[in-house]
Design a protein around this motif. Structure first.
Motif, PDB file in Angstrom:
ATOM      1  N   GLN A 193       0.983  -1.305   0.069  1.00 47.62           N
ATOM      2  CA  GLN A 193      -0.089   0.068   0.001  1.00 47.62           C
ATOM      3  C   GLN A 193       1.044   1.256   0.162  1.00 47.62           C
ATOM      4  O   GLN A 193       1.879   1.406   0.953  1.00 47.62           O
ATOM      5  N   GLY A 194       0.647   2.030  -0.904  1.00 46.52           N
ATOM      6  CA  GLY A 194       1.527   3.223  -1.173  1.00 46.52           C
ATOM      7  C   GLY A 194       0.849   4.494  -1.483  1.00 46.52           C
ATOM      8  O   GLY A 194      -0.230   4.377  -1.920  1.00 46.52           O
ATOM      9  N   LEU A 195       1.504   5.750  -0.870  1.00 46.89           N
ATOM     10  CA  LEU A 195       0.781   7.035  -1.084  1.00 46.89           C
ATOM     11  C   LEU A 195       1.649   7.730  -2.208  1.00 46.89           C
ATOM     12  O   LEU A 195       2.731   7.924  -2.042  1.00 46.89           O
ATOM     13  N   PHE A 196       0.808   7.980  -3.360  1.00 46.85           N
ATOM     14  CA  PHE A 196       1.542   8.671  -4.533  1.00 46.85           C
ATOM     15  C   PHE A 196       0.872  10.173  -4.732  1.00 46.85           C
ATOM     16  O   PHE A 196       0.017  10.271  -5.395  1.00 46.85           O
ATOM     17  N   ALA A 197       1.343  10.963  -3.915  1.00 40.47           N
ATOM     18  CA  ALA A 197       0.684  11.956  -3.443  1.00 40.47           C
ATOM     19  C   ALA A 197       0.630  13.070  -4.549  1.00 40.47           C
ATOM     20  O   ALA A 197      -0.127  14.082  -4.659  1.00 40.47           O
ATOM     21  N   GLU A 198       1.615  13.188  -5.344  1.00 41.82           N
ATOM     22  CA  GLU A 198       1.804  14.174  -6.327  1.00 41.82           C
ATOM     23  C   GLU A 198       0.701  13.917  -7.601  1.00 41.82           C
ATOM     24  O   GLU A 198       0.041  15.025  -8.069  1.00 41.82           O
ATOM     25  N   VAL A 199       0.980  12.797  -8.199  1.00 44.70           N
ATOM     26  CA  VAL A 199       0.289  12.679  -9.361  1.00 44.70           C
ATOM     27  C   VAL A 199      -0.954  11.598  -9.286  1.00 44.70           C
ATOM     28  O   VAL A 199      -1.974  11.312  -9.674  1.00 44.70           O
ATOM     29  N   GLY A 200      -0.297  10.335  -8.740  1.00 45.85           N
ATOM     30  CA  GLY A 200      -1.099   9.171  -8.633  1.00 45.85           C
ATOM     31  C   GLY A 200      -2.452   9.115  -8.003  1.00 45.85           C
ATOM     32  O   GLY A 200      -3.395   8.450  -8.249  1.00 45.85           O
ATOM     33  N   ALA A 201      -2.336   9.949  -6.867  1.00 49.07           N
ATOM     34  CA  ALA A 201      -3.683  10.123  -5.868  1.00 49.07           C
ATOM     35  C   ALA A 201      -4.583  10.952  -6.771  1.00 49.07           C
ATOM     36  O   ALA A 201      -5.615  10.952  -6.246  1.00 49.07           O
ATOM     37  N   MET A 202      -4.350  11.668  -7.715  1.00 46.61           N
ATOM     38  CA  MET A 202      -5.139  12.517  -8.380  1.00 46.61           C
ATOM     39  C   MET A 202      -6.077  11.722  -9.584  1.00 46.61           C
ATOM     40  O   MET A 202      -6.932  12.188 -10.153  1.00 46.61           O
ATOM     41  N   VAL A 203      -5.655  10.321  -9.809  1.00 46.19           N
ATOM     42  CA  VAL A 203      -6.318   9.516 -10.836  1.00 46.19           C
ATOM     43  C   VAL A 203      -7.746   9.330 -10.525  1.00 46.19           C
ATOM     44  O   VAL A 203      -7.938   8.393  -9.395  1.00 46.19           O
ATOM     45  N   ASN A 204      -8.919   9.289 -10.934  1.00 48.43           N
ATOM     46  CA  ASN A 204     -10.077   9.179 -10.917  1.00 48.43           C
ATOM     47  C   ASN A 204     -10.294   7.849 -11.143  1.00 48.43           C
ATOM     48  O   ASN A 204      -9.729   6.813 -12.183  1.00 48.43           O
ATOM     49  N   HIS A 205     -11.586   7.011 -10.510  1.00 48.99           N
ATOM     50  CA  HIS A 205     -12.023   5.710 -10.725  1.00 48.99           C
ATOM     51  C   HIS A 205     -12.797   5.814 -12.092  1.00 48.99           C
ATOM     52  O   HIS A 205     -13.806   6.641 -12.293  1.00 48.99           O
ATOM     53  N   SER A 206     -12.732   4.464 -12.766  1.00 52.65           N
ATOM     54  CA  SER A 206     -13.919   4.396 -13.846  1.00 52.65           C
ATOM     55  C   SER A 206     -14.243   3.015 -13.701  1.00 52.65           C
ATOM     56  O   SER A 206     -13.388   2.140 -13.650  1.00 52.65           O
ATOM     57  N   SER A 207     -15.440   2.410 -14.087  1.00 54.06           N
ATOM     58  CA  SER A 207     -15.806   1.016 -14.404  1.00 54.06           C
ATOM     59  C   SER A 207     -15.394   0.467 -15.767  1.00 54.06           C
ATOM     60  O   SER A 207     -15.400  -0.533 -15.721  1.00 54.06           O
ATOM     61  N   ARG A 208     -15.034   1.478 -16.420  1.00 53.74           N
ATOM     62  CA  ARG A 208     -14.213   0.930 -17.794  1.00 53.74           C
ATOM     63  C   ARG A 208     -13.234   1.835 -18.112  1.00 53.74           C
ATOM     64  O   ARG A 208     -13.031   2.938 -18.628  1.00 53.74           O
ATOM     65  N   PRO A 209     -12.062   1.624 -17.078  1.00 52.60           N
ATOM     66  CA  PRO A 209     -10.651   2.578 -17.067  1.00 52.60           C
ATOM     67  C   PRO A 209      -9.978   2.281 -18.450  1.00 52.60           C
ATOM     68  O   PRO A 209     -10.021   1.124 -19.153  1.00 52.60           O
TER      69      PRO A 209
END
Length: 299
Positions: A193-209
């Motif tokens: 489990q990692g925190l990627f605070a700059e960019v990775g944490a900004m990626v939103n969810h989709s059920s069709r990613p």
């Protein structure tokens, strides 16, 4: 349809869209714009310090996304199989077997790691932000018992020199980590489990990613391995399209189960897919093949 909460829509956004008068909407827009400006200023300032982004594909940017806050957007078309991001974690911890039944535990260990190294400031720009946004967050109330338990765990495990936090600040930290950290699998099969605070944490969810993610261990200047998040496209992406991942480990879940998990874990509704009727009738005998069918059918 106008009176139904849409996929990814927060309770506040739903209220403003369906019930608020023009004056209330104007005030809310001004407050949101001010908060977004502060958040962007903090995020941009952090880039001038010690950025942990090793690679970000040119033309890919963090931008406001309607109804979702901020997200990752491609300004130009991207071919399938392209690596979009490589970012090292601010902090990372191994995922243990008991975490499957009590997910708060991995967030607790991640909080201990952040506080022990005095890196909790990396979470200040992440949602829910301190103040009203955190105070009114639906999952804060829904997970009160978990947060109280987690608070005790973190204080018991933190080193004596760790940054001390008041109850509300520690609860917010745990909720931020629960909502923004990623479970990343290394090539050997180990999950972290990692925190990627700059960019990775900004990626939103989709059920069709249009993205998948995995991890790698990279050596830093001290010779120690650090967890690196790798985002890669799974299909061709159009210009100005949002880049998304799935917050769920399984894409082949029927809509009721997918919706229940997202509501419980992240506080927003699932989107419906054209494949949902077939998935609801499907016997779960080949998850990997089913996942590929979902990606292909909804791409």
């Amino acid at each position: 349809l106008g009176s139904v909460m849409q996929a990814g829509e927060s309770p506040l956004a739903f209220f403003l869209r369906t019930q608020a008068n023009s004056e209330t909407k104007k005030i809310a827009e001004e407050v949101q714009a001010a908060e977004a400006s502060k958040k962007d200023a903090f995020w941009q300032a952090s880039q001038g310090q010690r950025s942990r982004v090793d690679y970000l594909l040119p033309g890919v940017h963090v931008k406001p996304v309607n109804g979702k806050g901020r997200g990752l957007v491609a300004e130009e078309a991207i071919l399938a199989g392209t690596v979009v991001l490589r970012e090292r974690a601010v902090a990372a911890v191994p995922v243990r077997a008991e975490d499957c039944e009590r997910p708060i535990l991995s967030s607790c260990r991640l909080a201990v790691a952040l506080l022990s190294t005095r890196q909790e400031a990396a979470t200040k720009a992440l949602e829910p932000r301190a103040g009203r946004e955190f105070e009114e967050h639906g999952l804060r109330r829904a997970r009160t018992a978990e947060l109280v338990e987690g608070r005790g765990f973190v204080r018991a495990k933190s080193a004596a020199n760790a940054t001390p936090l008041e109850d509300d600040a520690l609860d917010r930290l745990l909720l931020v980590l629960t909502l923004n950290a990623h479970g990343v699998m290394l090539p050997g099969g180990q999950m972290h489990q990692g925190l990627f605070a700059e960019v990775g944490a900004m990626v939103n969810h989709s059920s069709r990613p249009n993205l998948v993610f995995h991890g790698a261990g990279v050596s830093n200047k001290d010779g120690h391995d650090e967890l690196q998040l790798i985002l890669q496209t799974v299909r061709d992406v159009q210009a100005n399209e949002e880049l998304t991942i799935s917050y769920l480990s399984e894409l082949y879940l029927p809509f009721p189960e997918r919706d229940e998990r997202l509501q419980e874990m992240y506080g927003f509704a699932a989107e419906r897919l054209p494949t949902d009727p077939g998935l609801e009738a499907q016997v779960p005998n080949a998850p990997a093949q089913a996942t590929q069918r979902v990606i292909a059918a909804n791409g």
